[in-house]
Scaffold this active site. Structure first.
Site, PDB file in Angstrom:
ATOM      1  CG  PHE A  33      -1.780   1.230   1.320  1.00 32.15           C
ATOM      2  CD1 PHE A  33      -2.887   1.365   0.496  1.00 32.15           C
ATOM      3  CD2 PHE A  33      -1.497   2.247   2.221  1.00 32.15           C
ATOM      4  CE1 PHE A  33      -3.710   2.486   0.568  1.00 32.15           C
ATOM      5  CE2 PHE A  33      -2.302   3.375   2.306  1.00 32.15           C
ATOM      6  CZ  PHE A  33      -3.404   3.496   1.472  1.00 32.15           C
ATOM      7  N   GLY A  74      -7.844  -8.520   3.863  1.00 30.97           N
ATOM      8  CA  GLY A  74      -8.937  -8.485   4.823  1.00 30.97           C
ATOM      9  C   GLY A  74     -10.083  -7.662   4.289  1.00 30.97           C
ATOM     10  CG  ASP A 160     -13.291  10.052   8.752  1.00 32.48           C
ATOM     11  OD1 ASP A 160     -14.490   9.815   9.002  1.00 32.48           O
ATOM     12  OD2 ASP A 160     -12.797   9.963   7.607  1.00 32.48           O
TER      13      ASP A 160
END
Length: 261
Positions: A33, A74, A160
């Protein structure tokens, strides 16, 4: 080379609103990522096991900083999974971490008081004339019941806690990602988001016990204050995005205001 990677890698967008998240895919099918210009706070989050492992950081010739993290196989949590003990326990870990608090302070993270949150919200809606009347009662209520929380109680808050920012692996590990709105604030701000969005009221006490708090009158007052603040913000954002306000959101705000304090 893209993002400092060799020709054996290709980079694809990972979606998101900022356009700064990417997936690096190796010819051998390995993935990482990638994110552009993320906060150096990520290193502390990785060290605490709050986010997937930080693999490396590189500064490109154009000045951009690229970070690479372990790719997680996941899923993002469902609404039901958000009510689990694991979410309460991970938030408790975040809020109690002195490493995270010290690191965020070190890199210039700001302390945000309830009064400052209210001021920012008031400024945000100044040009939204069509909805000012609908939410003026909420703003007035917040001003009358302003919270006085000592700064010494402030901790790192995510800011958030939508279920899309929680990742669970097939092995059961849980991570909290997307820390662009991190701040030093009253941790009840974070808890309110989860409670109001995902936890049935009858289960609040049990869920908060897993976090490490008892649901008493003072805690309920703080939750109500942040719930009204967040509901007004939701109405404002909905107006910005669609130029109209849904009646259900206004009704929810009025319900929060009229609840027994």
């Amino acid at each position: 080379m893209a993002f400092g990677l060799s020709q054996n890698w290709k980079v694809e967008s990972a979606g998101g609103s900022t356009g700064n998240a990417f997936v690096g895919i190796h010819t051998g099918k390995d993935k990482i990522f990638l994110k552009r210009n993320t906060s150096p706070f990520l290193a502390a989050l990785s060290a605490e096991g709050i986010t997937p492992k930080l693999l490396w950081t590189k500064r490109l010739s154009n000045g951009d900083v690229i970070t690479a993290q372990e790719w997680i196989n996941g899923w993002t949590l469902t609404k039901t999974e958000m009510a689990s003990d694991a979410t309460a326990q991970l938030l408790a870990k975040v809020h109690s971490s002195n490493l995270l608090k010290n690191m965020l302070e070190k890199i210039g993270g700001s302390f945000v008081t309830p009064d400052q949150m209210l001021q920012q919200l008031t400024q945000q809606i100044q040009n939204q004339v069509e909805i000012q009347g609908a939410i003026s009662a909420g703003l007035h209520w917040l001003e009358l019941h302003t919270l006085q929380i000592p700064v010494s109680s402030y901790r790192v808050c995510h800011g958030d806690l939508n279920k899309k920012n929680w990742l669970k692996t097939k092995t059961g590990a849980l991570y909290l990602v997307d820390w662009d709105q991190a701040m030093l604030a009253d941790p009840i701000y974070d808890l309110t988001t989860v409670l109001m969005s995902y936890i049935p009221f009858k289960n609040w006490g049990q869920w908060l016990e897993k976090y490490g708090l008892k649901l008493d009158e003072f805690l309920m007052q703080r939750i109500q204050w942040y719930a009204i603040l967040q509901q007004i913000n939701d109405i404002s954002l909905a107006y910005t995005q669609t130029q109209q306000t849904e009646a259900t959101q206004i009704k929810k705000l009025n319900t929060l205001i009229n609840e027994k304090k």
